[in-house]
Design a protein around this motif. Structure first.
Motif, PDB file in Angstrom:
ATOM      1  N   ILE A 112       0.750  -1.205  -0.228  1.00  0.00           N
ATOM      2  CA  ILE A 112      -0.270  -0.238   0.014  1.00  0.00           C
ATOM      3  C   ILE A 112       1.129   1.436  -0.182  1.00  0.00           C
ATOM      4  N   ILE A 113       1.533   1.065   0.825  1.00  0.00           N
ATOM      5  CA  ILE A 113       3.160   2.308   1.040  1.00  0.00           C
ATOM      6  C   ILE A 113       3.198   2.310  -0.492  1.00  0.00           C
ATOM      7  N   ASN A 114       3.604   1.234  -0.888  1.00  0.00           N
ATOM      8  CA  ASN A 114       5.076   1.280  -2.081  1.00  0.00           C
ATOM      9  C   ASN A 114       6.640   1.890  -2.291  1.00  0.00           C
ATOM     10  N   PRO A 115       6.759   2.705  -0.611  1.00  0.00           N
ATOM     11  CA  PRO A 115       7.964   3.016  -0.576  1.00  0.00           C
ATOM     12  C   PRO A 115       9.692   2.928  -1.478  1.00  0.00           C
ATOM     13  N   GLU A 116       9.984   3.929  -1.225  1.00  0.00           N
ATOM     14  CA  GLU A 116      10.978   3.577  -2.336  1.00  0.00           C
ATOM     15  C   GLU A 116      11.929   2.473  -1.716  1.00  0.00           C
ATOM     16  N   PHE A 117      12.784   3.582  -0.205  1.00  0.00           N
ATOM     17  CA  PHE A 117      13.663   2.855   0.514  1.00  0.00           C
ATOM     18  C   PHE A 117      12.666   2.040   1.055  1.00  0.00           C
ATOM     19  N   ILE A 118      13.821   0.979   1.963  1.00  0.00           N
ATOM     20  CA  ILE A 118      13.267   0.061   2.869  1.00  0.00           C
ATOM     21  C   ILE A 118      14.592  -0.010   3.727  1.00  0.00           C
ATOM     22  N   VAL A 119      14.198   0.905   4.876  1.00  0.00           N
ATOM     23  CA  VAL A 119      15.513   1.159   6.288  1.00  0.00           C
ATOM     24  C   VAL A 119      15.239  -0.277   7.115  1.00  0.00           C
ATOM     25  N   THR A 120      16.218  -1.374   7.880  1.00  0.00           N
ATOM     26  CA  THR A 120      15.739  -1.704   8.048  1.00  0.00           C
ATOM     27  C   THR A 120      16.466  -2.200   9.406  1.00  0.00           C
ATOM     28  N   VAL A 121      15.958  -2.567  10.355  1.00  0.00           N
ATOM     29  CA  VAL A 121      15.905  -2.043  11.769  1.00  0.00           C
ATOM     30  C   VAL A 121      16.783  -2.776  12.615  1.00  0.00           C
ATOM     31  N   GLY A 122      17.669  -3.634  12.710  1.00  0.00           N
ATOM     32  CA  GLY A 122      18.641  -4.474  13.340  1.00  0.00           C
ATOM     33  C   GLY A 122      18.607  -5.839  12.481  1.00  0.00           C
ATOM     34  N   ASN A 123      18.420  -6.591  13.283  1.00  0.00           N
ATOM     35  CA  ASN A 123      19.014  -8.700  12.490  1.00  0.00           C
ATOM     36  C   ASN A 123      17.188  -9.411  11.850  1.00  0.00           C
ATOM     37  N   PHE A 124      16.819  -8.389  13.090  1.00  0.00           N
ATOM     38  CA  PHE A 124      14.955  -9.274  12.269  1.00  0.00           C
ATOM     39  C   PHE A 124      14.961  -8.939  11.208  1.00  0.00           C
ATOM     40  N   ALA A 125      14.304  -7.650  11.158  1.00  0.00           N
ATOM     41  CA  ALA A 125      13.893  -7.234   9.945  1.00  0.00           C
ATOM     42  C   ALA A 125      14.763  -6.811   8.850  1.00  0.00           C
ATOM     43  N   THR A 126      16.177  -6.770   9.095  1.00  0.00           N
ATOM     44  CA  THR A 126      17.084  -7.007   7.551  1.00  0.00           C
ATOM     45  C   THR A 126      16.749  -8.606   7.563  1.00  0.00           C
ATOM     46  N   GLN A 127      17.279  -9.353   7.851  1.00  0.00           N
ATOM     47  CA  GLN A 127      16.788 -11.403   7.407  1.00  0.00           C
ATOM     48  C   GLN A 127      15.680 -10.973   6.836  1.00  0.00           C
ATOM     49  N   PHE A 128      14.625 -10.498   7.327  1.00  0.00           N
ATOM     50  CA  PHE A 128      13.170 -10.979   7.022  1.00  0.00           C
ATOM     51  C   PHE A 128      13.238 -10.014   5.228  1.00  0.00           C
ATOM     52  N   ILE A 129      13.460  -8.910   5.370  1.00  0.00           N
ATOM     53  CA  ILE A 129      13.637  -8.661   4.348  1.00  0.00           C
ATOM     54  C   ILE A 129      14.641  -9.155   3.174  1.00  0.00           C
ATOM     55  N   LEU A 130      15.176  -8.839   3.503  1.00  0.00           N
ATOM     56  CA  LEU A 130      16.341  -9.280   2.141  1.00  0.00           C
ATOM     57  C   LEU A 130      16.943 -10.987   2.412  1.00  0.00           C
ATOM     58  N   LYS A 131      16.303 -11.993   2.691  1.00  0.00           N
ATOM     59  CA  LYS A 131      15.760 -13.055   2.874  1.00  0.00           C
ATOM     60  C   LYS A 131      17.633 -13.342   2.919  1.00  0.00           C
ATOM     61  N   THR A 132      17.984 -13.365   3.864  1.00  0.00           N
ATOM     62  CA  THR A 132      19.659 -14.075   3.765  1.00  0.00           C
ATOM     63  C   THR A 132      19.604 -14.060   5.690  1.00  0.00           C
ATOM     64  N   ASP A 133      21.262 -15.402   5.365  1.00  0.00           N
ATOM     65  CA  ASP A 133      21.020 -15.338   7.040  1.00  0.00           C
ATOM     66  C   ASP A 133      22.410 -14.633   7.835  1.00  0.00           C
ATOM     67  N   LEU A 134      22.562 -13.411   7.019  1.00  0.00           N
ATOM     68  CA  LEU A 134      23.813 -13.175   7.469  1.00  0.00           C
ATOM     69  C   LEU A 134      23.349 -11.466   8.625  1.00  0.00           C
ATOM     70  N   GLY A 135      23.901 -11.519   9.384  1.00  0.00           N
ATOM     71  CA  GLY A 135      24.038 -10.182  10.664  1.00  0.00           C
ATOM     72  C   GLY A 135      23.954  -9.058   9.728  1.00  0.00           C
ATOM     73  N   VAL A 136      23.518  -8.138  10.477  1.00  0.00           N
ATOM     74  CA  VAL A 136      22.837  -6.638  10.113  1.00  0.00           C
ATOM     75  C   VAL A 136      24.431  -6.167  10.337  1.00  0.00           C
ATOM     76  N   THR A 137      25.419  -6.609  10.992  1.00  0.00           N
ATOM     77  CA  THR A 137      26.669  -5.913  11.256  1.00  0.00           C
ATOM     78  C   THR A 137      27.194  -5.522   9.775  1.00  0.00           C
ATOM     79  N   LYS A 138      27.553  -6.940   8.856  1.00  0.00           N
ATOM     80  CA  LYS A 138      27.616  -7.404   7.923  1.00  0.00           C
ATOM     81  C   LYS A 138      27.340  -6.779   6.540  1.00  0.00           C
ATOM     82  N   LEU A 139      25.948  -6.694   6.690  1.00  0.00           N
ATOM     83  CA  LEU A 139      24.931  -5.539   6.014  1.00  0.00           C
ATOM     84  C   LEU A 139      24.916  -4.032   5.711  1.00  0.00           C
ATOM     85  N   ARG A 140      24.888  -3.641   6.741  1.00  0.00           N
ATOM     86  CA  ARG A 140      24.756  -2.211   7.574  1.00  0.00           C
ATOM     87  C   ARG A 140      25.417  -0.682   6.171  1.00  0.00           C
TER      88      ARG A 140
END
Ligand code: URA
Length: 184
Positions: A112-140
């Protein structure tokens, strides 16, 4: 709230797909600009969020609001939501089955919102949105692409508050770099 988000909020409020609704005071659906360019996705409501029915209003939220300001954004500019809409007991981590049960709501909010950017805050959001097992430390602090979205992972403010000398400066740097990306 837009009519579409309001309708979705009513449906989310009635969700019984996991057991977390039993322990909540309030549903924490999301808040902000329904046409935001930036969607911020956190983990789950804490005690303060559960009490107020709004994401990121406790200590972490205060820091997140300051960080958004460092990126030239206010809370009203962005839309803020979480992976889980109900508070897990004692602030424990979300369980995989809770994430699975709850994220169709986030997916619909995002559509519905259709954003351009998604800021994922912390490991759970990052891993869910990016479908990855990597931690936020490696991706931030840099852009990743997920479908049509630019995804920008950052450390969780709660983690930065526990590590003021090391993590907080990195969180500040990442949000200030985000401000530059948004201006570009
Ligand atoms: N932490 C989160 O991830 N989300 C909130 O809403 C509050 C704290």
């Amino acid at each position: 709230m837009s009519a579409a988000l309001e309708q979705l909020c009513i449906e989310t409020d009635a969700c019984r797909a996991c057991t977390l609704w039993q322990g909540r005071t309030n549903l924490v659906f999301g808040v902000g600009n329904p046409q935001a360019r930036v969607l911020v996705v956190g983990e789950a409501p804490g005690a303060e969020e559960d009490a107020q029915g709004e994401p990121f209003v406790g200590r972490s939220g205060k820091l997140l609001t300051e960080m958004l300001e460092a990126a030239g954004l206010s809370r009203e500019d962005v839309y803020i939501a979480n992976i889980l809409k109900c508070r897990p007991p004692d602030n424990r981590n979300p369980l995989p089955e809770e994430i699975q049960a709850c994220t169709p709501w986030l997916r619909e909010q995002t559509r519905i919102i259709n954003p351009e950017f998604i800021v994922t805050v912390g490991n759970f959001a990052t891993q869910f949105i990016l479908k990855t097992d990597l931690g936020v430390t490696k991706l931030r602090g840099r852009i990743h692409v997920a479908g049509r979205f630019k995804v920008y992972p950052v450390f969780h403010p709660a983690y930065a508050l526990r590590n003021r000398n090391t993590v907080l400066p990195q969180l500040e740097a990442d949000f200030s770099a985000l401000g530059k990306l948004l201006g570009a």
